[in-house]
Design an enzyme around this catalytic site. Structure first.
Site, short mmCIF file in Angstrom:
data_model
loop_
_atom_site.label_atom_id
_atom_site.label_comp_id
_atom_site.label_asym_id
_atom_site.label_seq_id
_atom_site.Cartn_x
_atom_site.Cartn_y
_atom_site.Cartn_z
N THR A 130 -36.82 -6.15 -22.92
CA THR A 130 -36.22 -5.38 -24.01
C THR A 130 -36.90 -5.57 -25.35
O THR A 130 -37.45 -6.65 -25.64
CB THR A 130 -34.73 -5.80 -24.15
OG1 THR A 130 -34.24 -5.32 -25.41
CG2 THR A 130 -34.54 -7.31 -24.12
N GLU A 132 -35.37 -6.07 -27.90
CA GLU A 132 -34.63 -7.13 -28.60
C GLU A 132 -35.45 -8.43 -28.66
O GLU A 132 -35.16 -9.30 -29.48
CB GLU A 132 -33.30 -7.40 -27.91
CG GLU A 132 -32.25 -6.34 -28.16
CD GLU A 132 -31.71 -6.34 -29.59
OE1 GLU A 132 -31.30 -7.40 -30.06
OE2 GLU A 132 -31.74 -5.28 -30.23
N TYR A 154 -28.26 -12.80 -26.34
CA TYR A 154 -28.79 -11.85 -25.36
C TYR A 154 -30.31 -11.90 -25.35
O TYR A 154 -30.94 -12.02 -24.29
CB TYR A 154 -28.29 -10.44 -25.73
CG TYR A 154 -29.00 -9.32 -25.00
CD1 TYR A 154 -28.66 -8.95 -23.70
CD2 TYR A 154 -30.02 -8.59 -25.63
CE1 TYR A 154 -29.31 -7.92 -23.05
CE2 TYR A 154 -30.68 -7.56 -24.98
CZ TYR A 154 -30.32 -7.22 -23.70
OH TYR A 154 -30.97 -6.19 -23.06
N LYS A 158 -32.94 -12.97 -22.43
CA LYS A 158 -33.95 -12.03 -21.93
C LYS A 158 -35.37 -12.58 -22.10
O LYS A 158 -36.27 -12.21 -21.36
CB LYS A 158 -33.81 -10.69 -22.67
CG LYS A 158 -32.65 -9.83 -22.15
CD LYS A 158 -33.00 -9.16 -20.83
CE LYS A 158 -31.94 -8.19 -20.38
NZ LYS A 158 -32.29 -7.49 -19.13
#
Ligand code: NAP
Ligand code: GDD
Length: 370
Positions: A130, A132, A154, A158
């Site tokens: 991601t 992110e 999160y 990840k």
């Protein structure tokens, strides 16, 4: 060489899992998905595929190694798409340990399930990484060489997923890759992600079913694409001669405020934004007479995050040149329009259903139906 086309998708009930299933069925794959038990029906996105001869479901959970080992043994996939995740960034602040278990250790469990079944040289693995990971961004726009700076539980989980995929590629010569996907949305997007929250609210407000929309940081910037276009890349990444990681993005950036303006416009309401920070408001300046002059959008601290990623903007050059993928297939305006059109129809149908329920209640009371 294994010529079978057998895909195993974790997270099959999610937004991406549902589009990817359709895409792979179309390509002639036998598609197997992992689902977990729930007390409510959550299979809405894949309901239309159930019963299809190329579509099969298995119970399992990313937190349960044994279930993953058993499903991989049964299916013997040639490709695995690891999409399952606790995917909501704000929720990861409330449930950080669960997020780490599913989004970080879960990736390791999938890799080990493949090795336990001696499929490490037959089965290719796609990991849903991601944007992110770039978090508190160190460079704009972001590409495959931009340093990571995860900025939520999160994203930290990840990051483990990204590195363990790379590690197994190098340590065991496995064909496993990350797609570093920027935000992608659709009419199937979960209703608490900002775009869908906005398109549903715009539809409800336009149809007199909701008074106001409360949002968090309106200035946050995202590179929003259409999920249906992005699942093609997941497949393309696994068809390459060598395992590599790719950034998937449109190369265009918009703020939450811009998305809100565009969505309300598509629902027939023109907004003007006034004020700053917590005092900013979206006021209706054109649209249905009963809404003109009303405050329809307000800012609430409830939707602010302890740390927020505010400047995501992807550079899809590598995906364009190596995968031959077109990042401009669906424009920002088309995406907003697809989502609003869908939600206008959904809200209208909900209205009809609720009128029917009311009528039914009345008829039952009067003894008109048994
Ligand atoms: P989504 O709609 O939230 O779907 C997540 C899926 O994961 C659901 O099928 C969910 O099952 C499943 N899942 C969650 N916990 C699980 C567990 N313990 N065991 C088994 N399955 C579990 O997410 P999405 O938008 O399709 O995203 C797919 C993947 O891409 C995710 O990994 C996400 O982090 C990543 N990603 C998404 C975006 C984006 O913009 N959409 C961008 C970059 C990366 P239930 O239906 O049972 O909850
Ligand atoms: N959800 C939400 N709700 N976000 C809001 C709101 C609100 O009311 N108001 C403002 N925002 C801002 C968030 O602070 C964030 O900066 C931005 O809108 C986008 O939030 P989300 O739509 O929740 O998505 P995300 O970017 O945090 O995460 C999604 O994209 C990631 C890829 O960059 C998820 O799909 C992740 O799973 C994915 O990895």
């Amino acid at each position: 060489m294994d010529n079978r086309k057998v895909a195993l998708i974790t997270g099959v009930t999610g937004q991406d899992g549902s589009y990817l299933s359709e895409f792979l069925i179309e390509k002639g794959y036998q598609v197997h998905g992992i689902i977990r038990r729930s007390s409510v029906d959550y299979r809405e996105r894949i309901a239309h595929l159930e019963g299809h001869p190329q579509f099969h479901l298995h119970y399992g959970d990313m937190g349960d190694s044994m279930s993953l080992v058993k499903v991989v043994a049964t299916v013997r996939p040639t490709e695995i798409y690891n999409l399952a995740a606790q995917s909501h960034v704000q929720v990861s602040f409330d449930a950080p340990e669960f997020t780490a278990d599913v989004d970080a250790t879960g990736v390791l469990r999938v890799l080990e399930a493949v090795r336990a079944n001696h499929l490490e040289h037959e089965c290719r693995i796609y990991q849903a990484s991601t944007s992110e990971l770039y978090g508190k961004v160190e460079e704009v726009p972001q590409n495959e060489n931009t340093p990571f700076h995860p900025y939520s539980p999160y994203a930290v989980a990840k990051l483990y997923g990204f590195w363990i995929i790379k590690e197994y590629r190098e340590a065991y010569n496995m064909f496993c890759c990350s797609g570093i996907l920027f935000n992608h949305e659709s009419e199937r997007r979960g209703e608490t992600f900002v775009t869908r929250k906005i398109t549903l609210a715009a539809a409800r407000i336009a149809q007199g079913k909701q008074e106001k929309l409360l949002l968090g940081n309106l200035s946050s910037l995202r590179d929003w694409g259409y999920a249906k276009d992005y699942v093609e890349c997941m497949w393309l990444i696994l068809q390459q001669p060598e395992p590599e990681d790719f950034v998937i993005a449109t190369g265009e950036q918009h703020s939450v405020r811009e998305f809100t303006y565009a969505a309300f416009k598509a629902a027939g309401i023109e907004l003007r934004f006034e004020g700053e920070d917590m005092e900013e408001k979206g006021i209706c300046v054109k649209g249905p007479a009963e809404l003109v002059g009303k405050v329809l959008v307000e800012v609430s601290p409830d939707f602010y995050r302890p740390t927020d990623v505010v400047n995501l903007w992807g550079d899809p050059t590598k995906a364009k040149t190596k995968l031959g993928w077109n990042p401009s297939k669906t424009t920002f305006e088309q995406l907003v329009s697809i989502m609003v059109k869908h939600d206008m129809e959904k809200v209208a149908a909900e209205h009809v259903a609720s009128v029917m329920r009311t009528n039914l209640a009345e008829y039952l009371e009067k003894g008109l139906v048994k």
